[in-house]
Every structure is written in structure tokens, then in C-alpha cells.
Motif scaffolding. Structure first.
Motif, PDB file in Angstrom:
ATOM      1  N   ARG A 164     -11.931 -12.069  -6.590  1.00  0.00           N
ATOM      2  CA  ARG A 164     -12.984 -12.979  -6.688  1.00  0.00           C
ATOM      3  C   ARG A 164     -13.318 -13.718  -5.282  1.00  0.00           C
ATOM      4  O   ARG A 164     -14.150 -14.237  -5.051  1.00  0.00           O
ATOM      5  CB  ARG A 164     -13.006 -14.137  -7.539  1.00  0.00           C
ATOM      6  N   VAL A 165     -12.018 -13.628  -4.729  1.00  0.00           N
ATOM      7  CA  VAL A 165     -12.096 -14.506  -3.354  1.00  0.00           C
ATOM      8  C   VAL A 165     -12.407 -13.583  -2.156  1.00  0.00           C
ATOM      9  O   VAL A 165     -13.385 -14.110  -1.451  1.00  0.00           O
ATOM     10  CB  VAL A 165     -10.336 -14.986  -2.943  1.00  0.00           C
ATOM     11  N   GLN A 166     -12.020 -12.557  -2.033  1.00  0.00           N
ATOM     12  CA  GLN A 166     -12.384 -11.536  -1.179  1.00  0.00           C
ATOM     13  C   GLN A 166     -12.693  -9.964  -1.869  1.00  0.00           C
ATOM     14  O   GLN A 166     -11.607  -9.647  -2.435  1.00  0.00           O
ATOM     15  CB  GLN A 166     -11.350 -11.442   0.006  1.00  0.00           C
ATOM     16  N   PRO A 167     -13.491  -9.369  -1.227  1.00  0.00           N
ATOM     17  CA  PRO A 167     -13.602  -7.886  -1.725  1.00  0.00           C
ATOM     18  C   PRO A 167     -12.261  -7.188  -1.573  1.00  0.00           C
ATOM     19  O   PRO A 167     -11.528  -7.294  -0.480  1.00  0.00           O
ATOM     20  CB  PRO A 167     -14.757  -7.247  -1.198  1.00  0.00           C
ATOM     21  N   LEU A 168     -11.939  -6.222  -2.569  1.00  0.00           N
ATOM     22  CA  LEU A 168     -10.384  -5.539  -2.319  1.00  0.00           C
ATOM     23  C   LEU A 168     -10.931  -4.303  -1.307  1.00  0.00           C
ATOM     24  O   LEU A 168     -11.882  -3.757  -0.955  1.00  0.00           O
ATOM     25  CB  LEU A 168     -10.299  -4.900  -3.604  1.00  0.00           C
ATOM     26  N   LEU A 174       7.182   6.230   2.800  1.00  0.00           N
ATOM     27  CA  LEU A 174       7.507   4.737   2.884  1.00  0.00           C
ATOM     28  C   LEU A 174       6.466   3.786   3.743  1.00  0.00           C
ATOM     29  O   LEU A 174       6.206   2.921   3.474  1.00  0.00           O
ATOM     30  CB  LEU A 174       8.951   4.439   3.413  1.00  0.00           C
ATOM     31  N   ALA A 175       6.133   4.591   4.921  1.00  0.00           N
ATOM     32  CA  ALA A 175       5.075   3.952   5.672  1.00  0.00           C
ATOM     33  C   ALA A 175       3.776   3.549   4.965  1.00  0.00           C
ATOM     34  O   ALA A 175       3.353   2.727   4.890  1.00  0.00           O
ATOM     35  CB  ALA A 175       4.746   4.722   6.966  1.00  0.00           C
ATOM     36  N   ARG A 176       3.363   4.637   4.444  1.00  0.00           N
ATOM     37  CA  ARG A 176       2.258   4.428   3.444  1.00  0.00           C
ATOM     38  C   ARG A 176       2.349   3.469   2.582  1.00  0.00           C
ATOM     39  O   ARG A 176       1.437   2.667   2.041  1.00  0.00           O
ATOM     40  CB  ARG A 176       1.731   5.909   3.024  1.00  0.00           C
ATOM     41  N   LEU A 177       3.407   3.426   1.699  1.00  0.00           N
ATOM     42  CA  LEU A 177       3.466   2.536   0.827  1.00  0.00           C
ATOM     43  C   LEU A 177       3.763   0.982   1.106  1.00  0.00           C
ATOM     44  O   LEU A 177       3.397   0.166   0.463  1.00  0.00           O
ATOM     45  CB  LEU A 177       4.756   2.934  -0.013  1.00  0.00           C
ATOM     46  N   ASN A 178       4.343   0.847   2.510  1.00  0.00           N
ATOM     47  CA  ASN A 178       4.424  -0.383   3.013  1.00  0.00           C
ATOM     48  C   ASN A 178       3.077  -1.135   3.509  1.00  0.00           C
ATOM     49  O   ASN A 178       2.796  -2.110   3.156  1.00  0.00           O
ATOM     50  CB  ASN A 178       5.412  -0.475   4.142  1.00  0.00           C
ATOM     51  N   ASP A 179       2.111   0.053   3.697  1.00  0.00           N
ATOM     52  CA  ASP A 179       0.692  -0.479   4.194  1.00  0.00           C
ATOM     53  C   ASP A 179       0.076  -0.646   2.908  1.00  0.00           C
ATOM     54  O   ASP A 179      -0.563  -1.938   2.777  1.00  0.00           O
ATOM     55  CB  ASP A 179       0.101   0.847   4.811  1.00  0.00           C
ATOM     56  N   PHE A 180       0.371   0.184   1.829  1.00  0.00           N
ATOM     57  CA  PHE A 180      -0.221  -0.322   0.489  1.00  0.00           C
ATOM     58  C   PHE A 180       0.085  -1.721   0.118  1.00  0.00           C
ATOM     59  O   PHE A 180      -0.681  -2.501  -0.226  1.00  0.00           O
ATOM     60  CB  PHE A 180      -0.158   0.882  -0.543  1.00  0.00           C
ATOM     61  N   LYS A 181       1.442  -2.002   0.140  1.00  0.00           N
ATOM     62  CA  LYS A 181       2.161  -3.008  -0.258  1.00  0.00           C
ATOM     63  C   LYS A 181       1.451  -4.277   0.408  1.00  0.00           C
ATOM     64  O   LYS A 181       1.296  -5.443  -0.101  1.00  0.00           O
ATOM     65  CB  LYS A 181       3.633  -3.035   0.096  1.00  0.00           C
ATOM     66  N   GLN A 182       1.499  -4.177   1.741  1.00  0.00           N
ATOM     67  CA  GLN A 182       0.814  -5.389   2.484  1.00  0.00           C
ATOM     68  C   GLN A 182      -0.821  -5.728   2.069  1.00  0.00           C
ATOM     69  O   GLN A 182      -1.064  -6.601   1.977  1.00  0.00           O
ATOM     70  CB  GLN A 182       0.640  -4.828   4.048  1.00  0.00           C
ATOM     71  N   GLN A 183      -1.293  -4.601   1.775  1.00  0.00           N
ATOM     72  CA  GLN A 183      -2.858  -4.771   1.179  1.00  0.00           C
ATOM     73  C   GLN A 183      -2.776  -5.858  -0.086  1.00  0.00           C
ATOM     74  O   GLN A 183      -3.513  -6.589  -0.350  1.00  0.00           O
ATOM     75  CB  GLN A 183      -3.429  -3.481   1.012  1.00  0.00           C
ATOM     76  N   LEU A 184      -1.725  -4.974  -0.821  1.00  0.00           N
ATOM     77  CA  LEU A 184      -1.604  -5.930  -2.163  1.00  0.00           C
ATOM     78  C   LEU A 184      -1.174  -7.449  -1.948  1.00  0.00           C
ATOM     79  O   LEU A 184      -1.676  -8.388  -2.490  1.00  0.00           O
ATOM     80  CB  LEU A 184      -0.519  -5.322  -2.940  1.00  0.00           C
ATOM     81  N   GLU A 185      -0.362  -7.649  -1.234  1.00  0.00           N
ATOM     82  CA  GLU A 185       0.134  -8.765  -0.616  1.00  0.00           C
ATOM     83  C   GLU A 185      -1.031  -9.806  -0.135  1.00  0.00           C
ATOM     84  O   GLU A 185      -0.952 -11.065  -0.354  1.00  0.00           O
ATOM     85  CB  GLU A 185       1.423  -8.749  -0.039  1.00  0.00           C
ATOM     86  N   GLN A 186      -1.544  -9.266   0.659  1.00  0.00           N
ATOM     87  CA  GLN A 186      -2.793  -9.762   1.122  1.00  0.00           C
ATOM     88  C   GLN A 186      -3.830 -10.430   0.229  1.00  0.00           C
ATOM     89  O   GLN A 186      -4.286 -11.442  -0.004  1.00  0.00           O
ATOM     90  CB  GLN A 186      -3.493  -9.032   2.223  1.00  0.00           C
ATOM     91  N   THR A 187      -3.793  -9.433  -0.823  1.00  0.00           N
ATOM     92  CA  THR A 187      -5.099  -9.901  -1.878  1.00  0.00           C
ATOM     93  C   THR A 187      -4.379 -10.843  -2.638  1.00  0.00           C
ATOM     94  O   THR A 187      -5.030 -11.755  -3.140  1.00  0.00           O
ATOM     95  CB  THR A 187      -5.047  -8.500  -2.839  1.00  0.00           C
ATOM     96  N   LEU A 188      -3.209 -10.857  -2.821  1.00  0.00           N
ATOM     97  CA  LEU A 188      -2.295 -11.755  -3.754  1.00  0.00           C
ATOM     98  C   LEU A 188      -2.340 -13.254  -3.019  1.00  0.00           C
ATOM     99  O   LEU A 188      -2.667 -14.476  -3.395  1.00  0.00           O
ATOM    100  CB  LEU A 188      -1.076 -11.359  -4.109  1.00  0.00           C
TER     101      LEU A 188
END
Length: 807
Positions: A278-282, A187-201
Motif C-alpha cells: 500500500r505504501v509503494q508498488p512492488l 547468491l548475487a541474485r538472491l541478495n538482490d531479491f533480498k534487498q528488494q524485500l527489505e526495501q519493501t519492508l
């Protein structure tokens, strides 16, 4: 966007330091220093890449990471080999300049100028550095290949361990309730990955980027739905408007349906990826997820596209397979459902791989995905059978299901049952592997089916005398219709052989979601270049591959032999003997090559077989000399062709027709329909009468004995008229009558005529005797009876005795 397109084309990005072209490098001045710096920088970069890959291999925990590292080693080895190839002309140029200057003179012979000495030293230093660079580049290439082999071994060991791992039945609590500590970490790793996706969005949904992102998302949805529909309509119009009438329209449209689905999905995924990157590298994790999601989407689009093309619901009359409309309509949701499940659960598995989930979470996701997809696979044949049964109850006439379709349904049902049983007993990894392999095999076979039909129809349309292309070829190359037909057969066979090779490599070496056309092409090149012959490495997997290769090779040889004897050669060569010789030669050479390829699949190195060859040579010298002699004699018969299939020969007092020339012996069919087996060496070493060699004619000779009181001219005319009246007797050479003997037994006349073939002699002679007897009786001409002959002999003896006594 470019990277996503490259993923769609199934190619891997080449990385490495771009090198300055070395062909124009000269060993003088600043240019030499610059070139040497570039070479040193390239070598240093390659060595750094190799060290980095080694470090990443030690830290890799998933098969996907190891696969990427393996691809990186292959790219690095290719770059190092290219650098070595680029440096070879420079080495040759430096050596040529040194040869022009010549060796350094011995002390006291002559004195060179300082500029010549400096130039020679510069050239020697440059050549020494180049030689060292070539050696280092070759060492890097070898190290990259060795590291790739180590990665392959690691993947194989991990894969076998994973398949043999029993993680518990899907009905057990262990499967549904992983460890709490592992759950917390996941869950901790998933939340971290989720935050990266949200930041990208959030980055792509900023005020200055919001409308552009929204436009790209709308464009992606439109291209995947409306764009695909309109492009299919356009290609349908093109088929009707420009393609010739016939099967090509159906196969072309089916293939276009698959490709349009792939391109539309790829374009939509490209736009989706570009909208958020296009806004910021993934971030690295999000980038890995995006790459994997792109590749997974393409494979799922391939499932849906093949299903749509196979069912052809919008154009039932263009459907390639023989299937009733009701059955096709009942199966319309199965391929999209399977593609959707593969996409959904593949995404879950992709997230687990990206965040490095624990074993419990990974097994839970894989087990659920495998169970649902196995149920869908199990439902496909059951659904089809129920629809057929319902339609038969309604009294509708249905197309008879082929044996291949029945076998496919049985294989799918048995595989689904095995998968579900494996899940019940706890082998989730094995069940997942079998599920994805079944989907992969189905994809490969479906793609092979569409490509074979399309290439067959395409070749038939291109070389047809009724099409514009066929007429153009016929006019420009001055070809005849039979030549176009031969070209159709040949090009169709070449296309099918290429597709069969690609299919075999894909089935043996491929897997769902990972195998790309680029990797398949590399595998084919490795097979054709004989990489397997460089070492002896017989393992159980090699034995299985060798058995599969041998079985497929025998089948391909027999199919090709049948195609040669029934299709190609009858349309190109009229002589049946030449056709049989060519087919036999092809079979012998084909089986030898098949044995070599099978040994290569086993990984046998030829220098390890030297002792076997030595032992065989001794055996050949003693026990196998007759077999070898007959084998060589058979090759001589097939190449020199003194005796060929269809000839009428005589050997050892026996005469018959040659039916087959085998490796060891020749089969001769006698007049009583029995077969005599003659060793090939006897046909080479003994006197053989070939009655049909060189289009020989048959000779029909009839000898008759007449009394001495006949009119010879009358009898001669009767005999000649009998020969002239028979249709089989040739006019040239003309028949003739020969006065053979005049003696106490009577007059012996022989009449001779010629027929087109020696095989016609027996029947023609019988017909002539019937007719001759009829004509002789009609003209009141009698033959000498046996009694008269005996009486004449006795009377001649009495007269001789009387003369002796009187004397």
C-alpha cells in the motif's frame, strides 16, 4: 488487494485498451472520426501486445513465465474477437445506409447533389476502414492463437526434456555441491531479491505507516486463526438451527470447513500483501513472488482444509467417512504437515524461479522438497496400518476397511517408493512431477468426494416431502411424492455427471499449484465446442488420452444404463417393454457418441476420413448389407415397437417370449428355457404373431367327445360350472359352450373361456381338465372311449356296405 482476490478466485486479469462503445457510432461528422480513432488505437494496442508477447517468449526461461505468456495470448485473442464482434453491427449499419443511397448513377443518366455524393463517399470510406479493421483484428486473433500453440509446444518440449534429464542421485556429491560459479551467481541474485524485500519492508515500516502495517498483520493473523474458528462455530449453529435432520448437515459442514479454511487463508494473505504494497508498488520480482506465494498458499490451505473436513476431529459424529476415532486422531498431524512442507519448499522453489537460479540450486531445492514430501506420503498408510494393528491388539472393534481405501493406500505406497527410487537414480525432475501429480490427484478426488456427497444430500433434502422446500414445491406445482422422488434422482444424476466431467478434465489437464477453475472451464468449453475435430494430430499423448476417455466413457455409459434401468425408468414408466427399448436406444446412441468423442480426442479431422467412408460404403453395399439391414430393422423395432421386450410372439412355427432386442438380432426364450436367435430383419419382413400386443387376452378352449346318448344340456351346465369355478377365467367375456359336431363318432362339445394373458392358457387349461373330469364322474357322465369310437366307425361302415348290397 483486488488483484489478490482475483488470484484467489482463480481468474486472470484482462488487459487491453478499453474501447468506446461502437454501437452508437455514426458515419457522419466528428463522431465518425472519433470512432475510427478509437478503433485504430485498439488495433494498434493489440498489435503492440502481440509483438511484446513474442519478444517475451524468446526470452522466457521458466515454465511459469511461459504459462503467463500463454494466458496473455488467450486474453488477447478474446479481446480481438470481441472487437470484431462489436464492429459487425456497425458494418451492417453502414451497409444499410449505403443501400438506402443506392449505387452511383451512370454518367448522363441523372445528376446527384453534392451533399449526396459527399455522404456516399464518407460512408464508403468509413466502411472500408471498418472492413480493414475487422481483417486486422481477425489476423491478430489468429496470430494470438498460433502463438499460444507455439508456447504450448515449447512448454511440452521443455517439460519432456526436463523429465528425461538425469541430474545425479541425491546421495552423490554433485547433488549436494553445485558448481561454485553457479553458487556465486545465485547468491548475487538472491541478495538482490533480498534487498528488494527489505526495501519493501522498510517502506511499509516507516513511522507514518508503521502502526497501520502492524494492525494489518495482527488482523491477518486473527482472521486466519480466531476468525476461522468463530465462523466455523457460526456455521455449525446454522446447520443445527436451520438445516433439516439428516445427512445434509454433515456434508454441508464438511464443505464449509474446506471453504472457510480457504477464505480465511485468502483473507490473511490479502491483508499481508496489502500491508506491504500500500505504501509503494512492488517491484516486478517481488510482485511475481507475491502472486506465486498467494496461489501456493491457497493450494496448501486446500490440503489442510480437506484433511480437517475428512477427519472431522471436532465433531466425530458428523464424519462422512467410516473411520474410527483413534485412527482419525492418529492421522491429525499428517495433512497439516504435508501442507506446511508444500508451503515451505514451494516458497523455496518460487524464489528460485523468481531469481532464475541455476540448475544446480533448483535441483537441490526440488530434490529435498520431493524427498520429504514422498516420505510423508509413504508414512500416511504405514501410520494408519500401525494404529489399526495396535487397536486390534487391544481388543477394540474397528470398522472394516473398504476395498477402495485399501487400493488408495497401495497406490500411495507404490508412488512414494517410485518417487524415492527416482531420486536415488538421479531423475529429480520426474520425481518432483510425480509427487505434485500425486498430491493433485488426491486433492481432486477428495474435492470430488465432498462435492458428490453434498450434492446428493442437497438434492435429497430439497425435494424431500418432509422438508419445507419439498412441501412448497409439492403445493405450488401440484406434485406427488413420486414426482419429487423422480426430480431427486434426475437432479442428482445431472450434478454427478457435471462433477465427473470436471474431475476428468482436472485429472487429465491439471497440475498442483498452476491449474485454476478458470483454465478447467476453458478446457471444458474447448472440448464441448469440438476444437479437437478441426485437425488430425495423432500423437502418443493423444492416444493415451483416447484410451482413458474410452475407458471412462464405457464405465459412465454402463453406470448410466444401470441407473436408467434400475432407478429412473421403473419410477416413471410402468411398461417393461418401453423401458427396455429406451435403455437399448440410449446405449446405441451413447456408444456412437463415445466413438465420436474418442476420435475427437485423437485429433482426427473428419474430412480426412472421406476415403474411409467411401470404402465403407462399398463394403456395406456388398459384404455388410445383411448386418446393416438387421441394424436398421433393430432401430425400427425399437422405435415403431411392433414387437417389444416381454411380448409373446410366434414366428416360423415357434412361439416364445422376447427377452432382448439387440443391434443385430432378437433373443426369444422358448417354453423349454432355450433361446432362439432371430435376425431383426425377419421380424420386419415375415409374418409375426404377437399374442400379447395391445393387452390381448388368452383363450382357453377344451373340446370333448361324448356318446350320443348323453343329455347335452346337463353336460353343458357341467362344463360351464367348471369354467365359472376357476379363478383365472374372466367373467367378461363370459364362458360359452358350442355344439361343434354331431356324427357317428359321437357328440363333440367345445367350451371356451378367457384369461387375462395368453401366458395363462396352458396352466389354466390343465386345471380345467382336471376339474371337468372330476365333475363329469360326479354326474355319471362318460366320455367316448377310443374303443367305442372305433366300434362305432366299424358299425357305420358295415351298415353302409349292407345298404349298398341291398341296393
Amino acid at each position: 488487494m483486488i488483484k489478490s482476490l482475483q488470484i484467489f478466485l482463480f481468474t486472470f486479469l484482462l488487459f487491453g485498451l478499453p474501447l468506446v462503445p461502437l454501437a452508437n457510432a455514426t458515419p457522419q461528422g466528428a463522431t465518425v472520426e472519433l470512432s475510427q480513432q478509437d478503433i485504430a488505437a485498439a488495433i494498434k494496442s493489440y498489435q503492440k501486445q502481440l509483438d511484446t508477447i513474442k519478444q517475451q517468449v524468446s526470452k522466457a526461461s521458466t515454465d511459469g513465465q511461459l504459462n503467463k505468456l500463454f494466458e496473455a495470448t488467450q486474453v488477447l485473442a478474446t479481446d480481438a474477437e470481441k472487437l470484431t464482434t462489436d464492429l459487425q453491427p456497425v458494418q451492417a449499419k453502414l451497409q444499410a445506409q449505403l443501400d438506402v443511397l443506392g449505387p452511383q448513377p451512370e454518367p448522363g443518366v441523372m445528376t446527384e447533389t453534392a451533399s449526396v455524393v459527399q455522404q456516399r463517399n464518407t460512408l464508403n470510406n468509413a466502411k472500408k476502414q471498418l472492413d480493414d479493421a475487422v481483417k486486422r483484428s481477425h489476423a491478430i486473433r489468429t496470430g494470438a492463437f498460433d502463438l499460444g500453440q507455439q508456447i504450448t509446444d515449447l512448454r511440452r518440449v521443455a517439460f519432456k526434456s526436463q523429465l528425461a534429464l538425469n541430474t545425479g542421485s541425491i546421495l552423490s556429491s554433485q547433488f549436494w555441491l553445485p558448481e561454485s560459479s553457479s553458487q556465486a551467481e545465485d547468491l548475487a541474485r538472491l541478495n538482490d531479491f533480498k534487498q528488494q524485500l527489505e526495501q519493501t519492508l522498510d517502506n511499509s515500516w516507516q513511522e507514518e505507516w508503521r502502526y497501520g502495517t502492524l494492525a494489518l498483520l495482527i488482523l491477518a493473523a486473527a482472521s486466519w486463526s480466531l476468525g476461522r474458528y468463530f465462523v466455523e462455530q457460526l456455521f455449525s449453529w446454522v446447520c443445527i438451527r436451520y438445516l433439516p435432520d439428516g445427512r445434509l448437515r454433515r456434508s454441508f459442514m464438511a464443505l464449509m470447513t474446506v471453504l472457510i479454511t480457504l477464505f480465511a487463508t485468502t483473507l490473511a494473505l490479502n491483508l499481508l500483501t496489502f500491508a506491504f504494497s500500500r505504501v509503494q508498488p512492488l517491484t516486478p520480482q517481488v510482485q511475481d513472488f507475491a502472486d506465486g506465494f498467494m496461489q501456493l498458499g491457497i493450494f496448501c490451505a486446500l490440503i489442510a482444509g480437506l484433511g480437517r473436513a475428512y477427519l472431522s476431529l471436532n465433531r466425530p459424529s458428523w464424519r462422512l467417512a467410516q473411520m474410527d476415532d483413534a485412527i482419525a486422531s492418529g492421522m491429525r498431524f499428517l495433512s497439516p504437515l504435508l501442507a506446511g512442507l508444500a508451503m515451505a519448499f514451494g516458497t523455496v522453489e518460487l524464489v528460485n524461479n523468481v531469481i532464475s537460479s541455476s540448475l544446480g540450486s533448483t535441483v537441490l531445492g526440488n530434490g529435498l522438497a520431493t524427498a520429504l514430501m514422498a516420505l510423508i506420503l509413504f508414512a500416511i498408510p504405514i501410520r494408519a496400518r500401525r494404529i489399526r494393528f495396535r487397536l486390534e491388539q487391544q481388543g477394540m472393534h474397528l470398522e472394516k476397511r473398504s476395498a477402495i481405501a485399501g487400493i488408495i493406500h497401495i497406490v500411495i505406497m507404490v508412488s512414494a517408493i517410485v518417487i524415492l527410487f527416482s531420486l536415488l537414480i538421479g531423475y529429480v525432475a520426474f520425481a518432483r512431477f510425480l509427487t505434485y501429480q500425486l498430491i493433485w490427484v488426491a486433492l481432486v478426488l477428495m474435492a470430488f468426494y465432498f462435492l458428490v456427497i453434498f450434492t446428493t444430500d442437497f438434492c435429497a433434502a430439497i425435494f424431500s416431502p418432509q422438508t419445507a422446500s419439498g412441501r412448497a414445491l409439492k403445493k405450488s406445482l401440484h406434485l406427488k411424492d413420486r414426482h419429487l422422488e423422480q426430480m431427486t434422482v434426475i437432479f442428482t444424476a445431472l450434478s454427478k455427471c457435471s462433477l465427473i466431467l470436471l474431475m476428468i478434465v482436472a485429472l487429465i489437464n491439471g497440475s498442483f499449484g498452476t491449474t485454476t477453475p478458470n483454465s478447467l472451464l476453458q478446457k471444458i468449453i474447448a472440448i464441448l465446442s469440438g476444437e479437437g475435430l478441426r485437425r488430425l494430430n495423432i500423437v502418443p499423448s493423444n492416444l493415451l488420452n483416447a484410451v482413458i476417455c474410452l475407458g471412462i466413457g464405457i464405465y459412465v455409459l454402463r453406470v448410466t444404463q444401470r441407473w436408467l434401468s434400475l432407478e429412473l425408468l421403473p419410477k416413471t414408466i410402468s411398461d417393461i417393454g418401453i423401458r427396455a427399448s429406451l435403455v437399448t436406444l440410449f446405449s446405441n446412441v451413447g456408444y456412437v457418441l463415445l466413438i465420436l468423442i474418442t476420435l475427437a480426442t485423437l485429433g482426427i479431422q473428419w474430412n480426412n476420413l472421406a476415403w474411409i467412408v467411401s470404402a465403407l460404403s462399398v463394403g456395406i453395399g456388398f459384404g455388410l448389407q445383411e448386418i446393416v439391414k438387421n441394424f436398421i430393422s433393430g432401430l425400427i423395432l425399437l422405435t415403431e415397437r411392433p414387437v417389444k421386450v416381454g411380448d409373446m410372439i410366434g414366428i416360423g412355427g415357434v412361439e416364445g417370449d422376447v427377452r432382448r432386442i439387440n443391434v443385430r438380432a432378437t433373443e426369444i426364450q422358448l417354453s423349454d428355457r432355450s433361446t432362439m436367435i432371430v435376425p431383426n430383419s425377419q421380424l420386419i419382413s415375415q409374418n409375426v404373431r404377437n399374442a400379447t400386443m395391445g393387452n390381448a387376452q388368452g383363450v382357453v378352449t377344451v373340446a370333448l367327445t361324448f356318446p350320443t346318448d348323453i343329455d347335452p344340456e346337463q353336460v353343458r351346465n357341467v362344463l360351464l360350472s367348471a369354467y365359472h369355478e376357476h379363478d383365472a377365467i374372466l367373467e367378461t367375456p363370459a364362458p360359452y359352450v358350442r355344439f361343434s359336431q354331431l356324427g357317428p363318432d359321437g357328440i363333440i362339445l367345445s367350451v371356451t373361456g378367457y384369461v387375462a394373458s395368453p401366458r395363462m392358457v396352458g396352466s389354466t387349461k390343465s386345471d380345467l381338465l382336471f376339474n371337468i373330469l372330476k365333475l363329469l364322474r360326479a354326474n355319471s357322465v362318460n366320455l367316448s372311449s377310443p374303443k367305442e369310437v372305433v366300434f362305432m366307425k366299424q358299425r357305420a361302415k358295415t351298415l353302409a356296405d349292407e345298404e349298398e348290397h341291398s341296393s
